[in-house]
Design a protein around this motif. Structure first.
Motif, mmCIF file in Angstrom:
data_model
loop_
_atom_site.group_PDB
_atom_site.id
_atom_site.type_symbol
_atom_site.label_atom_id
_atom_site.label_comp_id
_atom_site.label_asym_id
_atom_site.label_seq_id
_atom_site.Cartn_x
_atom_site.Cartn_y
_atom_site.Cartn_z
ATOM 1 N N LEU A 150 0.792 -1.229 0.000
ATOM 2 C CA LEU A 150 0.000 0.000 0.000
ATOM 3 C C LEU A 150 0.824 1.280 0.000
ATOM 4 N N LEU A 151 1.997 1.280 0.633
ATOM 5 C CA LEU A 151 2.765 2.522 0.645
ATOM 6 C C LEU A 151 3.264 2.917 -0.744
ATOM 7 N N PRO A 152 3.693 1.975 -1.605
ATOM 8 C CA PRO A 152 4.000 2.391 -2.983
ATOM 9 C C PRO A 152 2.796 3.007 -3.689
ATOM 10 N N VAL A 153 1.604 2.477 -3.422
ATOM 11 C CA VAL A 153 0.388 3.051 -4.002
ATOM 12 C C VAL A 153 0.185 4.476 -3.499
ATOM 13 N N TYR A 154 0.300 4.656 -2.193
ATOM 14 C CA TYR A 154 0.121 5.995 -1.617
ATOM 15 C C TYR A 154 1.146 6.975 -2.184
ATOM 16 N N ASN A 155 2.392 6.539 -2.294
ATOM 17 C CA ASN A 155 3.430 7.419 -2.840
ATOM 18 C C ASN A 155 3.097 7.863 -4.257
ATOM 19 N N GLU A 181 8.888 10.835 0.895
ATOM 20 C CA GLU A 181 9.362 12.019 1.609
ATOM 21 C C GLU A 181 8.843 11.955 3.037
ATOM 22 N N ALA A 182 9.641 12.472 3.972
ATOM 23 C CA ALA A 182 9.251 12.426 5.382
ATOM 24 C C ALA A 182 7.935 13.165 5.623
ATOM 25 N N GLU A 183 7.764 14.320 4.988
ATOM 26 C CA GLU A 183 6.546 15.098 5.207
ATOM 27 C C GLU A 183 5.306 14.349 4.735
ATOM 28 N N VAL A 184 5.464 13.578 3.661
ATOM 29 C CA VAL A 184 4.342 12.787 3.153
ATOM 30 C C VAL A 184 3.973 11.698 4.156
ATOM 31 N N GLY A 237 11.533 9.863 9.326
ATOM 32 C CA GLY A 237 12.587 10.787 9.738
ATOM 33 C C GLY A 237 12.525 11.262 11.168
ATOM 34 N N ASP A 238 11.540 10.809 11.954
ATOM 35 C CA ASP A 238 11.442 11.315 13.326
ATOM 36 C C ASP A 238 11.253 10.199 14.355
ATOM 37 N N ILE A 239 11.617 8.968 13.991
ATOM 38 C CA ILE A 239 11.515 7.837 14.918
ATOM 39 C C ILE A 239 12.873 7.144 15.002
#
Length: 493
Positions: free
Chosen positions: A144-149, A264-267, A399-401
Protein backbone atom coordinates in the motif's frame (compact mmCIF):
# COMPACT_ATOMS: atom_id res chain seq x y z
CA UNK A 1 -55.83 -35.06 -52.98
CA UNK A 2 -52.71 -32.85 -52.94
CA UNK A 3 -51.72 -31.39 -56.31
CA UNK A 4 -48.39 -32.59 -57.75
CA UNK A 5 -46.96 -29.03 -57.81
CA UNK A 6 -47.74 -28.55 -54.09
CA UNK A 7 -46.27 -31.96 -53.28
CA UNK A 8 -43.05 -30.95 -55.02
CA UNK A 9 -42.86 -27.63 -53.08
CA UNK A 10 -43.40 -29.37 -49.75
CA UNK A 11 -40.72 -31.93 -50.56
CA UNK A 12 -38.23 -29.18 -51.46
CA UNK A 13 -38.98 -27.32 -48.22
CA UNK A 14 -38.54 -30.50 -46.19
CA UNK A 15 -35.18 -31.18 -47.84
CA UNK A 16 -34.00 -27.61 -47.22
CA UNK A 17 -35.12 -27.46 -43.56
CA UNK A 18 -31.85 -28.74 -41.96
CA UNK A 19 -29.74 -26.28 -43.92
CA UNK A 20 -32.13 -23.44 -43.08
CA UNK A 21 -32.05 -24.38 -39.38
CA UNK A 22 -28.24 -24.41 -39.32
CA UNK A 23 -28.14 -21.09 -41.16
CA UNK A 24 -30.42 -19.47 -38.57
CA UNK A 25 -28.32 -20.84 -35.70
CA UNK A 26 -25.12 -19.56 -37.27
CA UNK A 27 -26.69 -16.16 -37.73
CA UNK A 28 -27.73 -16.00 -34.09
CA UNK A 29 -24.31 -17.23 -32.92
CA UNK A 30 -22.36 -14.76 -35.07
CA UNK A 31 -24.58 -11.94 -33.84
CA UNK A 32 -23.97 -12.95 -30.22
CA UNK A 33 -20.20 -12.92 -30.77
CA UNK A 34 -20.29 -9.37 -32.00
CA UNK A 35 -22.62 -8.29 -29.21
CA UNK A 36 -21.62 -7.36 -25.66
CA UNK A 37 -22.16 -9.85 -22.87
CA UNK A 38 -24.99 -9.17 -20.49
CA UNK A 39 -24.18 -6.05 -18.49
CA UNK A 40 -23.14 -6.91 -14.94
CA UNK A 41 -22.83 -4.69 -11.87
CA UNK A 42 -19.13 -4.07 -12.40
CA UNK A 43 -18.87 -3.66 -16.18
CA UNK A 44 -20.64 -1.99 -19.08
CA UNK A 45 -21.10 -3.05 -22.67
CA UNK A 46 -18.04 -2.72 -24.89
CA UNK A 47 -18.03 0.62 -26.75
CA UNK A 48 -18.58 0.21 -30.48
CA UNK A 49 -15.69 2.50 -31.36
CA UNK A 50 -12.71 4.19 -29.78
CA UNK A 51 -11.13 1.23 -27.97
CA UNK A 52 -7.46 1.18 -28.93
CA UNK A 53 -4.94 -1.62 -28.85
CA UNK A 54 -3.16 -2.04 -25.52
CA UNK A 55 -0.78 0.82 -24.76
CA UNK A 56 1.70 0.88 -21.88
CA UNK A 57 3.04 3.91 -20.03
CA UNK A 58 5.87 3.21 -17.61
CA UNK A 59 7.14 5.92 -15.26
CA UNK A 60 10.62 4.87 -14.16
CA UNK A 61 10.50 2.37 -11.33
CA UNK A 62 7.42 3.92 -9.76
CA UNK A 63 4.37 2.80 -11.72
CA UNK A 64 2.94 1.48 -14.97
CA UNK A 65 -0.37 2.36 -16.64
CA UNK A 66 -1.95 -0.11 -19.07
CA UNK A 67 -4.54 1.28 -21.47
CA UNK A 68 -7.07 -1.25 -22.81
CA UNK A 69 -5.94 -4.21 -20.74
CA UNK A 70 -7.91 -7.43 -21.20
CA UNK A 71 -8.89 -10.27 -18.88
CA UNK A 72 -9.88 -13.65 -20.29
CA UNK A 73 -10.05 -17.06 -18.64
CA UNK A 74 -7.78 -16.39 -15.64
CA UNK A 75 -5.19 -14.31 -17.48
CA UNK A 76 -4.48 -10.74 -18.56
CA UNK A 77 -3.78 -9.98 -22.22
CA UNK A 78 -2.33 -7.06 -24.12
CA UNK A 79 -3.89 -6.76 -27.58
CA UNK A 80 -1.07 -5.61 -29.86
CA UNK A 81 -1.75 -4.62 -33.45
CA UNK A 82 1.66 -3.17 -34.26
CA UNK A 83 0.41 0.43 -34.25
CA UNK A 84 3.01 1.29 -31.62
CA UNK A 85 6.22 -0.52 -32.47
CA UNK A 86 8.00 0.94 -29.45
CA UNK A 87 5.61 -0.73 -27.01
CA UNK A 88 7.46 -2.82 -24.40
CA UNK A 89 5.68 -5.75 -22.78
CA UNK A 90 6.83 -7.42 -19.60
CA UNK A 91 5.96 -11.06 -18.87
CA UNK A 92 4.46 -9.95 -15.57
CA UNK A 93 2.28 -7.09 -14.39
CA UNK A 94 3.24 -7.74 -10.78
CA UNK A 95 4.75 -10.48 -8.65
CA UNK A 96 1.84 -12.92 -8.97
CA UNK A 97 0.13 -11.61 -12.10
CA UNK A 98 1.31 -12.45 -15.59
CA UNK A 99 0.39 -10.93 -18.93
CA UNK A 100 0.45 -12.31 -22.46
CA UNK A 101 0.77 -10.40 -25.70
CA UNK A 102 -1.95 -11.11 -28.26
CA UNK A 103 -0.84 -10.00 -31.74
CA UNK A 104 -3.68 -9.02 -34.09
CA UNK A 105 -3.79 -7.32 -37.46
CA UNK A 106 -6.56 -4.87 -36.59
CA UNK A 107 -7.51 -4.27 -32.94
CA UNK A 108 -10.92 -2.72 -33.67
CA UNK A 109 -11.89 -5.55 -36.01
CA UNK A 110 -10.81 -8.04 -33.36
CA UNK A 111 -12.93 -6.31 -30.70
CA UNK A 112 -15.95 -6.33 -33.02
CA UNK A 113 -15.95 -10.12 -32.86
CA UNK A 114 -15.57 -10.50 -29.10
CA UNK A 115 -18.18 -11.28 -26.51
CA UNK A 116 -16.88 -8.65 -24.12
CA UNK A 117 -17.63 -6.29 -21.27
CA UNK A 118 -15.90 -3.03 -20.43
CA UNK A 119 -14.75 -1.49 -17.13
CA UNK A 120 -14.54 2.28 -17.69
CA UNK A 121 -12.31 4.68 -15.80
CA UNK A 122 -9.07 4.03 -13.96
CA UNK A 123 -8.61 0.79 -12.04
CA UNK A 124 -5.93 0.27 -9.41
CA UNK A 125 -4.55 -3.26 -9.54
CA UNK A 126 -3.55 -4.59 -6.11
CA UNK A 127 -1.48 -7.76 -5.95
CA UNK A 128 -0.64 -8.83 -2.40
CA UNK A 129 2.83 -10.36 -2.73
CA UNK A 130 2.03 -13.21 -0.35
CA UNK A 131 -1.73 -13.87 -0.62
CA UNK A 132 -1.51 -16.88 1.70
CA UNK A 133 -1.16 -14.32 4.53
CA UNK A 134 -3.94 -11.77 3.88
CA UNK A 135 -3.84 -10.55 7.50
CA UNK A 136 -0.09 -9.83 7.48
CA UNK A 137 0.22 -6.12 8.20
CA UNK A 138 3.82 -5.97 7.06
CA UNK A 139 3.03 -7.30 3.59
CA UNK A 140 0.12 -4.88 3.31
CA UNK A 141 2.44 -1.98 4.09
CA UNK A 142 4.74 -3.20 1.32
CA UNK A 143 1.79 -3.18 -1.08
CA UNK A 144 0.00 0.00 0.00
CA UNK A 145 2.77 2.52 0.64
CA UNK A 146 4.00 2.39 -2.98
CA UNK A 147 0.39 3.05 -4.00
CA UNK A 148 0.12 5.99 -1.62
CA UNK A 149 3.43 7.42 -2.84
CA UNK A 150 2.36 7.22 -6.49
CA UNK A 151 -1.08 8.71 -5.86
CA UNK A 152 0.31 11.49 -3.66
CA UNK A 153 2.96 12.49 -6.21
CA UNK A 154 0.32 12.67 -8.94
CA UNK A 155 2.46 11.85 -11.99
CA UNK A 156 0.12 8.96 -12.82
CA UNK A 157 -2.52 11.46 -13.94
CA UNK A 158 -0.34 12.55 -16.87
CA UNK A 159 -0.62 9.03 -18.31
CA UNK A 160 -4.43 9.26 -18.46
CA UNK A 161 -6.85 11.27 -20.60
CA UNK A 162 -7.43 14.80 -19.38
CA UNK A 163 -9.90 14.90 -16.53
CA UNK A 164 -9.22 11.32 -15.38
CA UNK A 165 -7.84 12.24 -11.99
CA UNK A 166 -9.49 9.68 -9.71
CA UNK A 167 -9.30 5.97 -9.00
CA UNK A 168 -12.65 4.49 -10.04
CA UNK A 169 -12.04 0.82 -9.22
CA UNK A 170 -9.80 -1.44 -7.16
CA UNK A 171 -9.05 -4.88 -8.58
CA UNK A 172 -7.78 -7.45 -6.07
CA UNK A 173 -6.28 -9.93 -8.51
CA UNK A 174 -5.41 -12.63 -5.98
CA UNK A 175 -7.77 -12.14 -3.04
CA UNK A 176 -11.37 -13.11 -2.43
CA UNK A 177 -13.88 -11.27 -0.28
CA UNK A 178 -13.66 -13.71 2.59
CA UNK A 179 -9.87 -13.21 2.73
CA UNK A 180 -10.41 -9.69 4.05
CA UNK A 181 -13.45 -10.32 6.22
CA UNK A 182 -13.14 -8.76 9.69
CA UNK A 183 -9.76 -7.19 8.88
CA UNK A 184 -10.55 -3.66 9.99
CA UNK A 185 -6.87 -2.68 9.99
CA UNK A 186 -6.45 -3.63 6.32
CA UNK A 187 -9.52 -1.70 5.17
CA UNK A 188 -8.55 1.42 7.09
CA UNK A 189 -5.06 1.32 5.58
CA UNK A 190 -6.52 0.92 2.08
CA UNK A 191 -8.66 4.01 2.68
CA UNK A 192 -5.62 6.00 3.79
CA UNK A 193 -3.53 4.85 0.82
CA UNK A 194 -6.21 5.75 -1.75
CA UNK A 195 -7.25 9.06 -0.19
CA UNK A 196 -5.14 11.25 -2.56
CA UNK A 197 -7.00 9.85 -5.60
CA UNK A 198 -10.61 9.82 -4.41
CA UNK A 199 -13.26 12.53 -4.86
CA UNK A 200 -14.31 14.53 -1.78
CA UNK A 201 -16.58 12.68 0.65
CA UNK A 202 -15.75 9.30 -0.88
CA UNK A 203 -13.55 6.90 1.07
CA UNK A 204 -13.58 3.86 -1.23
CA UNK A 205 -14.00 3.24 -4.98
CA UNK A 206 -15.80 0.28 -6.52
CA UNK A 207 -14.09 -2.99 -5.53
CA UNK A 208 -13.58 -6.07 -7.68
CA UNK A 209 -12.26 -9.25 -6.10
CA UNK A 210 -10.85 -12.27 -7.84
CA UNK A 211 -14.21 -14.06 -7.74
CA UNK A 212 -15.74 -11.40 -10.00
CA UNK A 213 -13.11 -12.14 -12.61
CA UNK A 214 -13.17 -15.88 -12.05
CA UNK A 215 -16.96 -16.21 -12.32
CA UNK A 216 -17.15 -14.64 -15.77
CA UNK A 217 -18.12 -16.84 -18.69
CA UNK A 218 -14.96 -18.55 -19.93
CA UNK A 219 -15.74 -17.51 -23.51
CA UNK A 220 -16.08 -13.84 -22.60
CA UNK A 221 -13.51 -11.06 -22.37
CA UNK A 222 -13.33 -8.12 -20.00
CA UNK A 223 -11.61 -4.92 -21.04
CA UNK A 224 -10.31 -2.39 -18.52
CA UNK A 225 -9.97 1.13 -19.85
CA UNK A 226 -6.91 2.05 -17.75
CA UNK A 227 -5.05 0.04 -15.10
CA UNK A 228 -2.56 1.58 -12.67
CA UNK A 229 0.08 -0.66 -11.08
CA UNK A 230 2.44 0.75 -8.43
CA UNK A 231 5.85 -0.94 -8.25
CA UNK A 232 6.52 -2.60 -4.90
CA UNK A 233 9.66 -4.24 -3.49
CA UNK A 234 8.99 -7.54 -5.18
CA UNK A 235 7.61 -6.77 -8.61
CA UNK A 236 8.35 -4.40 -11.40
CA UNK A 237 8.27 -3.83 -15.11
CA UNK A 238 10.87 -5.93 -16.92
CA UNK A 239 10.87 -4.55 -20.47
CA UNK A 240 11.68 -6.33 -23.67
CA UNK A 241 14.90 -5.02 -25.14
CA UNK A 242 15.79 -5.09 -28.81
CA UNK A 243 19.07 -6.91 -29.44
CA UNK A 244 20.06 -7.43 -33.09
CA UNK A 245 17.02 -9.00 -34.72
CA UNK A 246 15.64 -10.80 -31.69
CA UNK A 247 13.83 -9.81 -28.50
CA UNK A 248 15.30 -10.72 -25.14
CA UNK A 249 13.98 -10.22 -21.65
CA UNK A 250 15.81 -7.77 -19.42
CA UNK A 251 15.22 -9.28 -15.98
CA UNK A 252 14.47 -6.80 -13.26
CA UNK A 253 11.94 -7.49 -10.57
CA UNK A 254 11.11 -5.04 -7.84
CA UNK A 255 12.70 -1.76 -6.93
CA UNK A 256 16.43 -1.82 -7.44
CA UNK A 257 16.97 -0.02 -4.11
CA UNK A 258 14.87 -2.65 -2.30
CA UNK A 259 13.39 0.05 -0.11
CA UNK A 260 9.84 0.43 1.07
CA UNK A 261 8.51 3.48 2.84
CA UNK A 262 7.35 7.02 2.20
CA UNK A 263 9.10 8.90 -0.59
CA UNK A 264 9.36 12.02 1.61
CA UNK A 265 9.25 12.43 5.38
CA UNK A 266 6.55 15.10 5.21
CA UNK A 267 4.34 12.79 3.15
CA UNK A 268 4.73 10.06 5.77
CA UNK A 269 3.84 12.43 8.57
CA UNK A 270 0.79 13.56 6.63
CA UNK A 271 -0.27 9.90 6.36
CA UNK A 272 0.20 9.42 10.12
CA UNK A 273 -1.79 12.54 10.93
CA UNK A 274 -4.63 11.51 8.60
CA UNK A 275 -4.89 8.12 10.33
CA UNK A 276 -5.58 9.80 13.67
CA UNK A 277 -7.83 12.51 12.24
CA UNK A 278 -10.00 9.93 10.46
CA UNK A 279 -10.86 8.43 13.84
CA UNK A 280 -11.32 11.67 15.75
CA UNK A 281 -8.06 11.19 17.68
CA UNK A 282 -5.45 13.81 18.40
CA UNK A 283 -2.31 13.10 16.34
CA UNK A 284 0.78 12.69 18.53
CA UNK A 285 2.90 15.83 18.59
CA UNK A 286 6.64 16.33 18.90
CA UNK A 287 8.14 17.43 22.19
CA UNK A 288 5.90 15.45 24.51
CA UNK A 289 7.11 11.86 24.29
CA UNK A 290 5.02 9.44 26.40
CA UNK A 291 7.02 7.94 29.24
CA UNK A 292 5.87 4.39 28.57
CA UNK A 293 7.71 1.30 27.34
CA UNK A 294 5.38 -1.09 25.47
CA UNK A 295 6.35 -4.73 24.91
CA UNK A 296 4.36 -5.70 21.82
CA UNK A 297 3.51 -9.36 21.15
CA UNK A 298 1.19 -11.26 18.83
CA UNK A 299 -1.49 -13.47 20.35
CA UNK A 300 0.09 -16.91 20.54
CA UNK A 301 -1.47 -19.12 17.90
CA UNK A 302 -2.93 -16.14 16.03
CA UNK A 303 0.10 -15.88 13.76
CA UNK A 304 1.96 -19.16 13.96
CA UNK A 305 4.76 -17.77 11.79
CA UNK A 306 5.71 -15.25 14.46
CA UNK A 307 6.02 -17.16 17.72
CA UNK A 308 6.79 -15.73 21.10
CA UNK A 309 10.05 -14.77 22.74
CA UNK A 310 10.58 -17.72 25.08
CA UNK A 311 12.35 -15.69 27.77
CA UNK A 312 9.68 -13.01 27.66
CA UNK A 313 9.50 -12.69 31.44
CA UNK A 314 13.25 -12.14 31.59
CA UNK A 315 12.91 -9.49 28.88
CA UNK A 316 10.05 -7.88 30.78
CA UNK A 317 12.25 -7.74 33.87
CA UNK A 318 15.02 -5.99 31.93
CA UNK A 319 12.54 -3.42 30.64
CA UNK A 320 11.24 -2.83 34.16
CA UNK A 321 14.80 -2.18 35.31
CA UNK A 322 15.10 0.46 32.58
CA UNK A 323 11.76 1.91 33.58
CA UNK A 324 12.78 2.11 37.23
CA UNK A 325 16.05 3.83 36.34
CA UNK A 326 14.52 6.35 33.91
CA UNK A 327 11.11 6.81 35.48
CA UNK A 328 9.15 5.06 32.73
CA UNK A 329 6.08 2.87 32.99
CA UNK A 330 6.29 -0.60 31.39
CA UNK A 331 3.31 -2.42 29.93
CA UNK A 332 2.86 -5.55 27.81
CA UNK A 333 0.43 -5.34 24.90
CA UNK A 334 -0.68 -8.52 23.17
CA UNK A 335 -2.61 -7.97 19.96
CA UNK A 336 -4.22 -9.71 17.03
CA UNK A 337 -4.41 -8.78 13.35
CA UNK A 338 -8.19 -8.50 13.75
CA UNK A 339 -8.06 -5.90 16.50
CA UNK A 340 -9.75 -2.59 15.58
CA UNK A 341 -7.50 -0.15 13.77
CA UNK A 342 -8.30 2.52 16.33
CA UNK A 343 -6.90 0.37 19.14
CA UNK A 344 -3.48 0.29 17.47
CA UNK A 345 -3.53 4.05 17.06
CA UNK A 346 -4.37 4.49 20.73
CA UNK A 347 -1.59 2.17 21.93
CA UNK A 348 1.05 3.67 19.63
CA UNK A 349 0.13 7.24 20.59
CA UNK A 350 0.77 6.41 24.26
CA UNK A 351 4.09 4.65 23.67
CA UNK A 352 7.51 6.26 23.95
CA UNK A 353 9.57 3.07 23.56
CA UNK A 354 8.27 0.09 21.55
CA UNK A 355 9.95 -3.31 21.94
CA UNK A 356 8.90 -6.18 19.69
CA UNK A 357 10.08 -9.24 17.86
CA UNK A 358 10.29 -8.68 14.10
CA UNK A 359 6.80 -9.38 12.81
CA UNK A 360 3.66 -7.94 11.19
CA UNK A 361 2.56 -5.94 14.24
CA UNK A 362 5.60 -3.69 13.81
CA UNK A 363 3.88 -2.14 10.80
CA UNK A 364 2.10 0.04 13.37
CA UNK A 365 5.38 1.67 14.38
CA UNK A 366 4.67 4.42 11.83
CA UNK A 367 1.94 5.66 14.19
CA UNK A 368 4.35 6.24 17.09
CA UNK A 369 4.86 9.82 18.31
CA UNK A 370 7.75 11.83 16.87
CA UNK A 371 10.91 11.01 18.80
CA UNK A 372 9.77 7.53 19.90
CA UNK A 373 12.17 4.57 20.03
CA UNK A 374 11.70 1.16 18.39
CA UNK A 375 13.76 -1.80 19.58
CA UNK A 376 13.32 -4.62 17.06
CA UNK A 377 14.35 -8.18 17.92
CA UNK A 378 15.53 -9.99 14.79
CA UNK A 379 15.39 -13.82 14.78
CA UNK A 380 18.37 -15.95 13.84
CA UNK A 381 19.08 -16.32 10.11
CA UNK A 382 16.11 -14.16 9.17
CA UNK A 383 17.03 -12.56 5.87
CA UNK A 384 15.69 -12.68 2.32
CA UNK A 385 15.56 -9.82 -0.19
CA UNK A 386 16.14 -7.31 2.62
CA UNK A 387 13.11 -8.53 4.58
CA UNK A 388 14.76 -7.82 7.94
CA UNK A 389 14.69 -4.10 7.08
CA UNK A 390 11.08 -3.68 6.01
CA UNK A 391 10.05 -2.01 9.28
CA UNK A 392 13.14 0.13 9.78
CA UNK A 393 12.66 1.37 6.22
CA UNK A 394 9.18 2.51 7.23
CA UNK A 395 10.24 4.39 10.35
CA UNK A 396 13.36 5.89 8.78
CA UNK A 397 11.28 7.24 5.91
CA UNK A 398 9.34 9.27 8.50
CA UNK A 399 12.59 10.79 9.74
CA UNK A 400 11.44 11.32 13.33
CA UNK A 401 11.51 7.84 14.92
CA UNK A 402 14.59 6.17 16.44
CA UNK A 403 14.86 2.54 15.33
CA UNK A 404 17.48 0.09 16.57
CA UNK A 405 17.68 -3.69 16.52
CA UNK A 406 19.27 -6.64 18.24
CA UNK A 407 19.94 -9.57 15.91
CA UNK A 408 20.37 -13.20 16.94
CA UNK A 409 23.66 -14.29 15.37
CA UNK A 410 23.95 -17.82 16.73
CA UNK A 411 21.58 -20.82 16.73
CA UNK A 412 21.67 -20.83 20.53
CA UNK A 413 19.15 -17.97 20.32
CA UNK A 414 16.74 -20.10 18.23
CA UNK A 415 14.45 -22.84 19.54
CA UNK A 416 13.49 -25.14 16.70
CA UNK A 417 10.29 -27.12 16.73
CA UNK A 418 11.91 -30.43 15.83
CA UNK A 419 15.23 -32.10 15.02
CA UNK A 420 14.33 -31.86 11.33
CA UNK A 421 14.03 -28.09 11.67
CA UNK A 422 17.27 -27.88 13.66
CA UNK A 423 19.18 -29.22 10.66
CA UNK A 424 19.04 -25.70 9.24
CA UNK A 425 20.84 -24.24 12.27
CA UNK A 426 24.27 -24.07 10.63
CA UNK A 427 23.12 -22.86 7.23
CA UNK A 428 24.57 -19.48 6.33
CA UNK A 429 22.21 -16.59 5.53
CA UNK A 430 23.22 -16.91 1.88
CA UNK A 431 22.25 -20.58 1.93
CA UNK A 432 19.04 -20.03 3.88
CA UNK A 433 17.05 -18.50 1.04
CA UNK A 434 14.87 -21.48 0.20
CA UNK A 435 11.25 -21.55 1.25
CA UNK A 436 11.81 -24.44 3.66
CA UNK A 437 14.71 -22.79 5.48
CA UNK A 438 12.94 -19.44 5.72
CA UNK A 439 9.75 -20.99 7.05
CA UNK A 440 11.72 -22.95 9.65
CA UNK A 441 13.39 -19.81 10.98
CA UNK A 442 10.15 -17.84 10.85
CA UNK A 443 8.42 -20.51 12.92
CA UNK A 444 11.26 -21.01 15.40
CA UNK A 445 10.83 -19.42 18.80
CA UNK A 446 13.62 -17.09 19.84
CA UNK A 447 15.59 -16.37 22.98
CA UNK A 448 16.76 -12.80 23.49
CA UNK A 449 20.06 -11.61 24.94
CA UNK A 450 18.32 -9.39 27.47
CA UNK A 451 21.55 -7.93 28.87
CA UNK A 452 22.58 -6.63 25.45
CA UNK A 453 19.09 -5.33 24.70
CA UNK A 454 19.02 -3.51 28.04
CA UNK A 455 22.42 -1.96 27.36
CA UNK A 456 21.37 -0.80 23.87
CA UNK A 457 18.20 0.80 25.19
CA UNK A 458 20.04 2.58 27.99
CA UNK A 459 22.31 4.10 25.37
CA UNK A 460 19.38 5.27 23.24
CA UNK A 461 16.36 6.07 25.42
CA UNK A 462 17.74 8.86 27.67
CA UNK A 463 18.77 10.90 24.63
CA UNK A 464 15.43 10.27 22.92
CA UNK A 465 13.59 11.41 26.05
CA UNK A 466 15.65 14.61 26.01
CA UNK A 467 14.51 15.23 22.44
CA UNK A 468 17.82 14.58 20.69
CA UNK A 469 17.56 14.16 16.93
CA UNK A 470 17.21 10.86 15.12
CA UNK A 471 20.35 11.62 13.14
CA UNK A 472 22.49 12.23 16.23
CA UNK A 473 21.42 8.98 17.94
CA UNK A 474 21.29 6.74 14.89
CA UNK A 475 23.02 3.37 15.25
CA UNK A 476 24.13 1.03 12.45
CA UNK A 477 21.77 -1.78 11.53
CA UNK A 478 23.11 -5.12 12.83
CA UNK A 479 24.71 -7.19 10.11
CA UNK A 480 24.26 -10.89 9.58
CA UNK A 481 26.98 -13.02 11.15
CA UNK A 482 28.04 -16.58 10.50
CA UNK A 483 27.55 -18.96 13.39
CA UNK A 484 30.71 -20.53 14.79
CA UNK A 485 31.42 -23.14 17.43
CA UNK A 486 29.36 -25.98 18.84
CA UNK A 487 25.58 -25.59 18.77
CA UNK A 488 24.94 -28.28 21.35
CA UNK A 489 22.83 -30.20 18.85
CA UNK A 490 23.28 -33.96 18.64
CA UNK A 491 25.32 -33.98 15.42
CA UNK A 492 27.82 -31.49 16.90
CA UNK A 493 28.55 -33.58 19.97
Amino acid sequence: MVPKRLKKSLAEMHAAAPALFVSVLLGIFSKSLASPIQINWFYDSLPCKGVSSTRIHQEGLDFTVYHSLWWHNKRFYAVLDGSNKDEALSPAISMNTGIMGLPVKDAQLYYDNLMAGWVPGTSLLLDLAFPAFPDNMGHWMEALLPVYNVLEQGLWKSALPEGSGFIDNIVFVNLRRDNLADLDWVWEMIKLALAPALPPNKDMPRILFYEELDHMDKASWLGLEAVLVATDRYSGHAPLVQQCTCLSLAPRYGREDGLNGFFEAEVGRKFREAAFNNHGLQPPAAGNLPRTITLLSAVQGEECAWLQVVNREELMGALQDIGHTLGLAVRPYTATARAPFESYLSVMARTGVLVSRHGPLLANSIFLPPGAVVMELLPYNWEWKGISKIYVNLTRSLGDIHHIAWRATHPKWALYGSADHARYAEWTPEECNSRDCLEVHAAAAMRVDTATVQEMLMQMVPGAMRGESVRSLRQPWPELALAKGNTGLWWDK
